[in-house]
Scaffold this active site. Structure first.
Site, PDB file in Angstrom:
ATOM      1  N   HIS A   1      23.320 -17.390 -11.766  1.00 41.42           N
ATOM      2  CA  HIS A   1      22.620 -16.142 -12.068  1.00 41.42           C
ATOM      3  C   HIS A   1      23.380 -15.399 -13.171  1.00 41.42           C
ATOM      4  CE1 HIS A   1      20.220 -16.886  -8.647  1.00 41.42           C
ATOM      5  NE2 HIS A   1      20.536 -15.862  -7.868  1.00 41.42           N
TER       6      HIS A   1
ATOM      7  N   CYS B   1      23.007 -12.742  -3.354  1.00 36.22           N
ATOM      8  CA  CYS B   1      23.771 -13.390  -4.441  1.00 36.22           C
ATOM      9  C   CYS B   1      23.889 -12.492  -5.682  1.00 36.22           C
ATOM     10  CB  CYS B   1      23.138 -14.725  -4.813  1.00 36.22           C
ATOM     11  SG  CYS B   1      21.346 -14.731  -4.802  1.00 36.22           S
TER      12      CYS B   1
END
Ligand SMILES: NC(=O)c1ccc[n+]([C@@H]2O[C@H](COP(=O)([O-])OP(=O)(O)OC[C@H]3O[C@@H](n4cnc5c(N)ncnc54)[C@H](OP(=O)(O)O)[C@@H]3O)[C@@H](O)[C@H]2O)c1
Length: 338
Positions: free
Chosen positions: A243, A131
């Protein structure tokens, strides 16, 4: 005619997001099968607004007739089950770390290296990158084309959902526990995660880096350019979804802020939100549930010859996992399977 699609890890954070994404994007599936561990066999997971799927046991599922498997049951389980599915004829899009660096397995971000999908025929497996890598390489791609990247220094601020559903529960329970004076007992995380930040994501390696940091280094090379040097520090923060990354880039050639902003604006999958005022940037709380990678705080770094700093934020469960995997499946079906 639609495809027969299976989702392994369908009860997990990524698997549930894959089911949502397939339904939202009206993926051409005639049949969708939800798979997880034996423990979950028989439980229901939602698919779209109206459908519920009964979960089946991955270990005994017969993949004959399955066209595509979107797999996220963890690296160890994928190591065994993805080749089994591939052997039975399914094309596997694997979200775990297990196959990413296999030279016979393409590692793909569809807006960056879609042409690599063609290599799926070698093992019938395509890997979805980490990710943190996905959102970084998507932002770096147009900048690399503009001025050739030499070196990247990145610090991540990674949400707990990157560690799965149990990690999300740990943040929730610790936060609540601290308010009622309960002792903190880290389980999945190495230290207290509520009201704290932890400079360790995944296990330590011999050179002192962590495996998550290593993944960002090697995956960026495989996807974008082996010549790019990456130095990463990966940090877990008490955020549920999304994130963030503070990225500093050194280029071969001169680059100015206006040009950088322009090429980023023209890059599919990227939204530039960059106003030099209070609130003129994107934070994880705002990107949760969104498909794009958001780039903010674009500014020259005068401490090196051709330097640029940026702030990059994305929903790790969507572009960082489920959406990227479904986009790979979409390209596969439109360009290779019809
Ligand atoms: N979270 C992210 O942002 C992210 C991003 C990219 C890649 N990934 C990768 O995707 C994978 C899954 O992550 P996640 O966040 O979804 O984890 P998670 O929330 O913990 O879910 C794990 C899933 O795997 C299933 N599973 C566990 N053991 C199994 C077994 N022995 N056989 C079959 N299924 C089994 C679980 O089923 P049960 O419910 O039955 O236990 C559950 O569906 C990991 O490899 C992770 O590294 C995660």
């Amino acid at each position: 005619m639609g495809y027969r699609v299976a989702i392994a890890g369908a009860t997990g954070a990524v698997g549930r997001e894959i089911l949502t994404t397939l339904a939202e994007r009206a993926f051409p599936a005639d049949d969708v099968v939800a798979l997880a561990s034996e423990r979950s066999a028989g439980v229901s997971v939602s698919f779209g607004e109206d459908d519920d799927l009964k979960v089946q046991d991955l270990s005994t599922f017969d993949f004959k007739g399955t066209d595509i498997l979107l797999s996220s049951p963890g690296a160890k389980v994928s190591a065994e089950q993805s080749p089994r599915a591939a052997k039975a004829g399914a094309i596997v899009i694997d979200n775990t770390s297990h196959f990413r660096m296999d030279p016979d397995v393409p590692l793909v971000v569809p807006e960056v290296n879609p042409e690599d999908i063609a290599g799926y025929t070698r093992r019938n497996i395509i890997a979805n990158p980490n990710c943190s890598t996905i959102q970084m390489v998507l932002a770096l791609k147009p900048l690399h084309e503009l001025a050739r990247i030499k070196r990247v220094v990145v610090a991540t601020y990674q949400s707990v959902s990157g560690g799965g559903k149990d990690a999300m529960d740990e943040l929730f329970n610790q936060t609540r526990g601290i308010y009622v004076n309960e002792p903190v007992r880290p389980e999945l995380f190495t230290k207290q995660i509520a009201f704290n930040v932890i400079p360790q994501v995944d296990a330590f390696m011999e050179d002192g880096s962590t495996k998550e940091e290593w993944k960002m280094v090697v995956e960026t090379k495989k996807i974008l350019d082996p010549a790019i040097l990456v130095s990463a520090t990966c940090v877990r923060v008490p955020v549920f979804i999304g994130h963030a990354e503070a990225i500093n880039v050194e280029f071969e050639n001169p680059i100015d802020e206006a040009e950088a902003r322009e090429v980023l604006r023209n890059q599919p999958g990227i939204s530039v939100v960059d106003h030099r005022v209070d609130e003129g940037y994107v934070t994880p709380a705002e990107c949760a549930g969104e498909d794009h990678v958001y780039v903010s705080r674009i500014r020259c770094d005068p401490t090196v010859e051709n330097g640029l700093s940026l702030w990059v934020v994305s929903d790790n469960l969507r572009k960082g996992a489920a959406l990227n995997a479904v986009q790979i499946a979409e390209t596969l079906t439109s360009d290779y399977l019809n």
